[in-house]
Design an enzyme around this catalytic site. Structure first.
Site, short mmCIF file in Angstrom:
data_model
loop_
_atom_site.label_atom_id
_atom_site.label_comp_id
_atom_site.label_asym_id
_atom_site.label_seq_id
_atom_site.Cartn_x
_atom_site.Cartn_y
_atom_site.Cartn_z
N ASP A 44 15.19 -40.96 -47.02
CA ASP A 44 14.70 -41.44 -48.33
C ASP A 44 15.78 -42.26 -49.03
OD1 ASP A 44 16.41 -39.41 -49.09
OD2 ASP A 44 14.91 -38.25 -50.20
N LYS A 113 12.33 -33.96 -41.83
CA LYS A 113 13.51 -33.33 -42.46
C LYS A 113 13.14 -32.94 -43.89
CE LYS A 113 17.33 -35.68 -44.07
NZ LYS A 113 17.42 -35.26 -45.49
N GLU A 182 25.53 -32.09 -46.03
CA GLU A 182 26.00 -33.24 -46.81
C GLU A 182 27.05 -32.81 -47.83
OE1 GLU A 182 23.00 -35.93 -48.18
OE2 GLU A 182 24.43 -37.14 -49.31
O1 KIV Z 1 18.08 -39.95 -46.80
C1 KIV Z 1 19.02 -40.05 -45.99
O2 KIV Z 1 19.29 -41.11 -45.44
C2 KIV Z 1 19.80 -38.84 -45.71
C3 KIV Z 1 21.09 -39.01 -44.97
C4 KIV Z 1 22.06 -39.76 -45.78
C5 KIV Z 1 21.59 -37.73 -44.48
O3 KIV Z 1 19.38 -37.78 -46.06
#
Ligand code: KIV
Length: 267
Positions: A44, A113, A182
């Site tokens: 996102d 995710k 993160e």
């Molecule tokens: O949204 C994303 O790209 C992420 C990564 C930076 C881990 O969650």
């Protein structure tokens, strides 16, 4: 590189480092398909790097499906993980499961995710596993919760470190195949990596995770403004592109473009 298999990727834990990069469009997907990168996250973060927004919160399910579909078609041999956007999960197990299945069906992504470890999210992860949807978790700094917790490095105190380890174990027990860590203190990320049987993919969490993820635009210098200190920029494509645009504009103004080879004429 051969088509991915999640069980095969998980078996690499402790044997080799995994590489994950974000992608959102034909250019990024094609580049990664031609590389040795293992996994693609349609994050996102597209809210920042594609849409130019201040946060990831306005990103919708439709945005993720639109971009994940492009990436899946242009990187057919890579595991593509679709990031569930803010508000699309965690309200109820039923709604979360329905949204995740919708994203997988419409985009062709191989996994989803989700940020966080709320009880309803853990229940959804278990249910998704039972019906064939692989899930990656996301711990530490969670951009979707920035309005509650702010920007912070997680795991600085003993309490925070213990909570993170418990959260990681809860995610693994619920059935995730991997989790993003993160902005977690390196030592804590290492403890988590050693205490769960699934993959840990770090971003700003030091050296001892099972793999690393970064944003495509960040490593290639395609973004404006200051980058987080954990980002290593390997190219400056913005500078190259800016120069190319100026060169063309100058050629047009000087009547150097188009040339004889660049026009259609009746023979
Ligand atoms: O949204 C994303 O790209 C992420 C990564 C930076 C881990 O969650």
């Amino acid at each position: 590189m051969k088509k991915y298999s999640i069980p095969r990727l998980v078996k690499t834990k402790g044997k080799r480092k995994l590489v994950c990069l974000t992608a959102y469009d034909v250019f990024s997907a094609t580049m990664i398909q031609e590389s040795s990168v293992d996994m693609i996250l349609v994050g996102d973060t597209l809210g920042h790097v594609i849409q130019g927004r201040q946060s990831t919160l306005p990103v919708t399910l439709e945005h993720i499906i639109y971009h994940a579909d492009i990436v899946v078609r242009n990187a057919p041999d890579r595991l593509v993980i679709a990031d569930m956007p803010f508000g699309s999960f965690g309200v109820s197990t039923e709604e979360t499961v329905r949204h995740c299945v919708h994203v997988m069906k419409e985009s062709g992504a191989g996994a989803v995710k989700m940020e966080g470890t709320d009880a309803s999210i853990l229940e959804s992860i278990a249910q998704l596993n039972r019906i064939g949807v692989p899930v990656m978790g996301h711990l530490g700094f969670r951009p979707q919760s920035v309005n509650v917790y702010g920007y912070k490095i997680d795991g600085k105190t003993d309490d925070d470190a213990n909570r993170l380890i418990e959260e990681a174990q809860a995610l693994a027990e619920a059935g995730v195949f991997a989790m993003v860590l993160e902005c977690v203190i390196e030592e804590v990320a290492q403890k988590i990596t050693e205490s769960v049987p699934v993959l840990t993919i770090g971003i700003g969490s030091g050296r001892y995770t099972d793999g690393q993820v970064l944003v495509f635009h960040d490593i290639l210098g395609m973004t404006q403004g200051r980058l987080p200190s954990f980002v290593r920029q390997y190219a400056n494509l913005s500078e190259v592109a800016q120069q190319a645009i100026e060169n063309w504009a100058e050629d047009v103004r000087n009547s150097q473009y188009p040339s004889d080879q660049e026009i259609y004429q009746v023979k």
